[in-house]
Scaffold this motif. Structure first.
Motif, mmCIF file in Angstrom:
data_model
loop_
_atom_site.group_PDB
_atom_site.id
_atom_site.type_symbol
_atom_site.label_atom_id
_atom_site.label_comp_id
_atom_site.label_asym_id
_atom_site.label_seq_id
_atom_site.Cartn_x
_atom_site.Cartn_y
_atom_site.Cartn_z
ATOM 1 N N PRO A 112 0.934 -1.141 0.199
ATOM 2 C CA PRO A 112 0.116 0.116 -0.147
ATOM 3 C C PRO A 112 0.766 1.259 0.069
ATOM 4 C CG PRO A 112 -0.115 -0.987 2.234
ATOM 5 C CD PRO A 112 0.629 -1.880 1.134
ATOM 6 N N ASN A 113 2.009 1.229 0.428
ATOM 7 C CA ASN A 113 2.939 2.366 0.364
ATOM 8 C C ASN A 113 4.468 1.986 0.565
ATOM 9 O OD1 ASN A 113 3.338 1.771 3.211
ATOM 10 N ND2 ASN A 113 1.538 2.726 3.596
ATOM 11 N N LYS A 114 5.352 2.882 0.391
ATOM 12 C CA LYS A 114 6.610 2.525 0.208
ATOM 13 C C LYS A 114 7.241 1.867 1.494
ATOM 14 C CE LYS A 114 11.383 4.510 -0.512
ATOM 15 N NZ LYS A 114 12.118 5.630 -0.873
ATOM 16 N N ASP A 115 6.714 2.312 2.752
ATOM 17 C CA ASP A 115 7.149 2.082 4.093
ATOM 18 C C ASP A 115 6.767 0.559 4.204
ATOM 19 O OD1 ASP A 115 7.895 2.659 6.852
ATOM 20 O OD2 ASP A 115 5.876 1.735 7.224
ATOM 21 N N ALA A 116 5.707 -0.040 3.724
ATOM 22 C CA ALA A 116 5.292 -1.469 3.549
ATOM 23 C C ALA A 116 6.431 -2.241 2.881
ATOM 24 C CB ALA A 116 3.891 -1.715 3.446
ATOM 25 N N LEU A 117 6.672 -1.776 1.837
ATOM 26 C CA LEU A 117 7.955 -2.591 1.098
ATOM 27 C C LEU A 117 9.000 -2.542 1.662
ATOM 28 C CD1 LEU A 117 8.343 -3.650 -1.870
ATOM 29 C CD2 LEU A 117 8.539 -1.399 -2.847
ATOM 30 N N VAL A 118 9.471 -1.346 2.073
ATOM 31 C CA VAL A 118 10.722 -1.185 2.836
ATOM 32 C C VAL A 118 10.887 -2.091 4.064
ATOM 33 C CG1 VAL A 118 12.334 0.123 4.378
ATOM 34 C CG2 VAL A 118 11.268 1.144 2.480
ATOM 35 N N GLU A 119 9.683 -2.173 4.942
ATOM 36 C CA GLU A 119 9.720 -3.027 6.088
ATOM 37 C C GLU A 119 9.810 -4.565 5.676
ATOM 38 O OE1 GLU A 119 9.697 -2.724 9.204
ATOM 39 O OE2 GLU A 119 9.386 -0.542 9.424
ATOM 40 N N GLU A 120 9.045 -5.018 4.502
ATOM 41 C CA GLU A 120 9.070 -6.343 4.141
ATOM 42 C C GLU A 120 10.461 -6.547 3.664
ATOM 43 O OE1 GLU A 120 6.234 -9.812 2.228
ATOM 44 O OE2 GLU A 120 5.600 -7.781 2.706
ATOM 45 N N THR A 121 10.918 -5.830 2.949
ATOM 46 C CA THR A 121 12.373 -6.173 2.134
ATOM 47 C C THR A 121 13.226 -6.233 3.270
ATOM 48 O OG1 THR A 121 11.859 -4.613 0.161
ATOM 49 C CG2 THR A 121 14.148 -5.211 0.571
ATOM 50 N N LEU A 122 13.032 -5.386 4.270
ATOM 51 C CA LEU A 122 14.136 -5.715 5.455
ATOM 52 C C LEU A 122 13.889 -7.033 6.236
ATOM 53 C CD1 LEU A 122 14.469 -1.863 7.215
ATOM 54 C CD2 LEU A 122 16.224 -3.523 6.433
ATOM 55 N N ALA A 123 12.570 -7.356 6.417
ATOM 56 C CA ALA A 123 12.280 -8.502 7.119
ATOM 57 C C ALA A 123 12.855 -9.703 6.452
ATOM 58 C CB ALA A 123 10.938 -8.852 7.270
ATOM 59 N N ALA A 124 13.022 -9.921 5.091
ATOM 60 C CA ALA A 124 13.381 -10.600 4.277
ATOM 61 C C ALA A 124 15.289 -10.837 4.566
ATOM 62 C CB ALA A 124 13.111 -10.578 2.701
ATOM 63 N N ALA A 125 15.558 -9.491 4.787
ATOM 64 C CA ALA A 125 17.088 -9.703 5.045
ATOM 65 C C ALA A 125 17.231 -10.289 6.536
ATOM 66 C CB ALA A 125 17.514 -8.025 4.946
#
Length: 221
Positions: free
Chosen positions: A66-79
């Motif tokens: 829904p927003n860039k923040d959600a994308l950043v969080e999920e990418t970090l979670a994968a890391a």
């Protein structure tokens, strides 16, 4: 009438599954593109550039995230998941007491993990909870192993290591980790600062607590 029924139902049922597969592929492409661009350029990358790299439209991107923040969080979670894998591997394969150095060297050499270490967001917001739940206990085991092996001074605690690891962000920014191996020098200096020696200075003041460090999750990213 009854002969056509199963075919109609079967075709109709296959459409949602196909759509779900397409949606999952798009989601993975977006995450892959985001990870690549965050590694290359940092969090300032725009979502439009991520969509172009992924080969999807903006509508598709926003349906998945829904927003860039959600994308950043999920990418970090994968890391964080990758960091945890490397921590488990280091503890299982490195000689007793040496796993901590092995973990730091292998994780920082990994593009996605290195980006996570550099990002302040690793230790703040929702990602912080994952770090403290999934990674810090493994760091604690490696820290204890090294302390029992006489490789870490007796008056140091796990929270000291966490504080020093957060400083790795500055080390990596200054040494431009993707360009060479200079950062390895400073990881060894960091670990040497924890080693017992007759020249050690008595530590002045109490250490931070893990609870206090975890509370930084409330800080802005």
């Amino acid at each position: 009438m009854s002969l056509g029924g199963p075919h109609v139902v079967g075709v109709a049922a296959s459409v949602p599954r196909s759509l779900r597969r397409d949606a999952e592929r798009n989601r993975e492409r977006i995450l892959c593109a985001a990870r690549e661009l965050f590694v290359e350029h940092g969090l300032a990358v725009g979502v439009d550039e991520i969509a172009r790299r992924a080969g999807v439209g903006m509508g598709t991107l926003y349906r998945r995230f829904p927003n860039k923040d959600a994308l950043v969080e999920e990418t970090l979670a994968a890391a964080v998941g990758r960091v945890r894998e490397l921590a488990v591997t280091a503890r299982e394969t490195a000689p007793p007491g040496r796993a901590l150095r092995e973990f730091l060297m292998t994780s920082i050499a990994d593009d996605a993990c290195r980006w996570a270490f550099v990002s302040r967001r690793l230790w703040t917001g929702r990602t912080s909870a994952l770090v403290f739940d999934d990674v810090v206990p493994l760091l604690g085991m490696m820290f204890n192993d090294a302390q029992e092996a006489g490789l870490i001074r007796a008056d140091a605690v796990l929270a000291d290591l966490i504080v020093l690891l957060r400083a790795v962000r500055v080390v990596l920014e200054l040494t431009e980790a993707p360009a060479g191996r200079t950062w390895r020098r400073y990881i060894d200096l960091l670990l040497d600062s924890l080693r017992p020696s007759e020249h050690n200075t008595a530590l002045d003041g109490p250490p931070m607590t893990l609870r206090a460090l975890a509370s930084t999750a409330s800080e802005p990213g």
